[in-house]
Motif scaffolding. Structure first.
Motif, PDB file in Angstrom:
ATOM      1  N   SER A  46      55.158  47.827 179.363  1.00  0.00           N
ATOM      2  CA  SER A  46      56.320  46.952 179.520  1.00  0.00           C
ATOM      3  C   SER A  46      57.410  47.275 178.511  1.00  0.00           C
ATOM      4  O   SER A  46      58.525  46.759 178.622  1.00  0.00           O
ATOM      5  N   VAL A  47      57.097  48.114 177.522  1.00  0.00           N
ATOM      6  CA  VAL A  47      58.085  48.468 176.506  1.00  0.00           C
ATOM      7  C   VAL A  47      58.306  49.974 176.533  1.00  0.00           C
ATOM      8  O   VAL A  47      57.508  50.738 177.074  1.00  0.00           O
ATOM      9  N   PHE A  48      59.386  50.382 175.913  1.00  0.00           N
ATOM     10  CA  PHE A  48      59.717  51.807 175.866  1.00  0.00           C
ATOM     11  C   PHE A  48      58.626  52.579 175.134  1.00  0.00           C
ATOM     12  O   PHE A  48      58.120  52.127 174.109  1.00  0.00           O
ATOM     13  N   VAL A  49      58.251  53.724 175.684  1.00  0.00           N
ATOM     14  CA  VAL A  49      57.243  54.554 175.040  1.00  0.00           C
ATOM     15  C   VAL A  49      57.819  55.948 174.834  1.00  0.00           C
ATOM     16  O   VAL A  49      58.541  56.468 175.672  1.00  0.00           O
ATOM     17  N   SER A  50      57.460  56.537 173.706  1.00  0.00           N
ATOM     18  CA  SER A  50      57.892  57.893 173.414  1.00  0.00           C
ATOM     19  C   SER A  50      56.872  58.557 172.507  1.00  0.00           C
ATOM     20  O   SER A  50      56.546  58.016 171.455  1.00  0.00           O
ATOM     21  N   PRO A  51      56.366  59.728 172.884  1.00  0.00           N
ATOM     22  CA  PRO A  51      56.660  60.445 174.109  1.00  0.00           C
ATOM     23  C   PRO A  51      55.989  59.779 175.305  1.00  0.00           C
ATOM     24  O   PRO A  51      54.959  59.120 175.155  1.00  0.00           O
ATOM     25  N   PRO A  52      56.538  59.947 176.491  1.00  0.00           N
ATOM     26  CA  PRO A  52      56.087  59.174 177.654  1.00  0.00           C
ATOM     27  C   PRO A  52      54.723  59.566 178.189  1.00  0.00           C
ATOM     28  O   PRO A  52      54.157  58.829 178.997  1.00  0.00           O
ATOM     29  N   LEU A  53      54.169  60.687 177.755  1.00  0.00           N
ATOM     30  CA  LEU A  53      52.875  61.117 178.268  1.00  0.00           C
ATOM     31  C   LEU A  53      51.746  60.912 177.254  1.00  0.00           C
ATOM     32  O   LEU A  53      50.680  61.496 177.400  1.00  0.00           O
ATOM     33  N   ARG A  54      51.985  60.073 176.260  1.00  0.00           N
ATOM     34  CA  ARG A  54      50.942  59.774 175.276  1.00  0.00           C
ATOM     35  C   ARG A  54      50.136  58.576 175.751  1.00  0.00           C
ATOM     36  O   ARG A  54      50.656  57.457 175.821  1.00  0.00           O
ATOM     37  N   PRO A  55      48.858  58.748 176.059  1.00  0.00           N
ATOM     38  CA  PRO A  55      48.069  57.661 176.670  1.00  0.00           C
ATOM     39  C   PRO A  55      47.996  56.384 175.836  1.00  0.00           C
ATOM     40  O   PRO A  55      48.060  55.286 176.402  1.00  0.00           O
ATOM     41  N   ASN A  56      47.872  56.490 174.522  1.00  0.00           N
ATOM     42  CA  ASN A  56      47.642  55.284 173.726  1.00  0.00           C
ATOM     43  C   ASN A  56      48.865  54.400 173.594  1.00  0.00           C
ATOM     44  O   ASN A  56      48.799  53.339 172.970  1.00  0.00           O
ATOM     45  N   LEU A  57      49.972  54.788 174.198  1.00  0.00           N
ATOM     46  CA  LEU A  57      51.170  53.944 174.182  1.00  0.00           C
ATOM     47  C   LEU A  57      51.232  52.994 175.371  1.00  0.00           C
ATOM     48  O   LEU A  57      52.107  52.135 175.432  1.00  0.00           O
TER      49      LEU A  57
END
Length: 125
Positions: A100-111
């Motif tokens: 639900s929130v911005f994630v970076s980098p977008p392909l990191r599973p633990n985010l």
């Protein structure tokens, strides 16, 4: 509470295609960053593809770029992963995930904080 259910996995020959679906419930998937991840036996979970809330920014792992396509159908509240020219090294359990929130980098599973149960993809002759 967002819930995700994957489907569409199976056994396919090398060079074949599959389309995975991730049906969302409990909330609207367009409010989330969504991604597809996979985990092969004995390996860490890795990011495959992601799509932002507005659908504009799409990212792919180098290993699947040009062969896999992520898309989202907001009317169906579903995210898809079209996989073509499948290789044996694509064999893994594939998971859909959302944040639900911005994630970076977008392909990191633990985010990512919402996960489906996974669907098995096996590429073998």
């Amino acid at each position: 509470q967002l819930q995700l259910v994957e489907s569409g996995g199976g056994l396919v020959q090398p060079g074949g295609s599959l389309r995975l679906s991730c049906a969302a419930s409990g909330s609207t998937v367009e409010y989330y960053i969504t991604g597809w991840f996979r985990q092969a036996p004995g390996k860490e979970r890795e990011g495959v593809a992601s799509i932002t809330k507005n659908g504009i920014s799409i990212k792919y792992a180098d290993s699947v770029r040009g062969r896999f396509t992520i898309s989202r159908d907001d009317a169906q509240n579903t995210v898809y992963l079209q996989m073509t020219n499948l290789k044996s090294e694509d064999t893994a359990v594939y998971y859909c995930a959302a944040s639900s929130v911005f994630v970076s980098p977008p392909l990191r599973p633990n985010l990512y904080n919402y996960w489906g149960q996974g669907t098995q993809v096996t590429v073998s002759s």
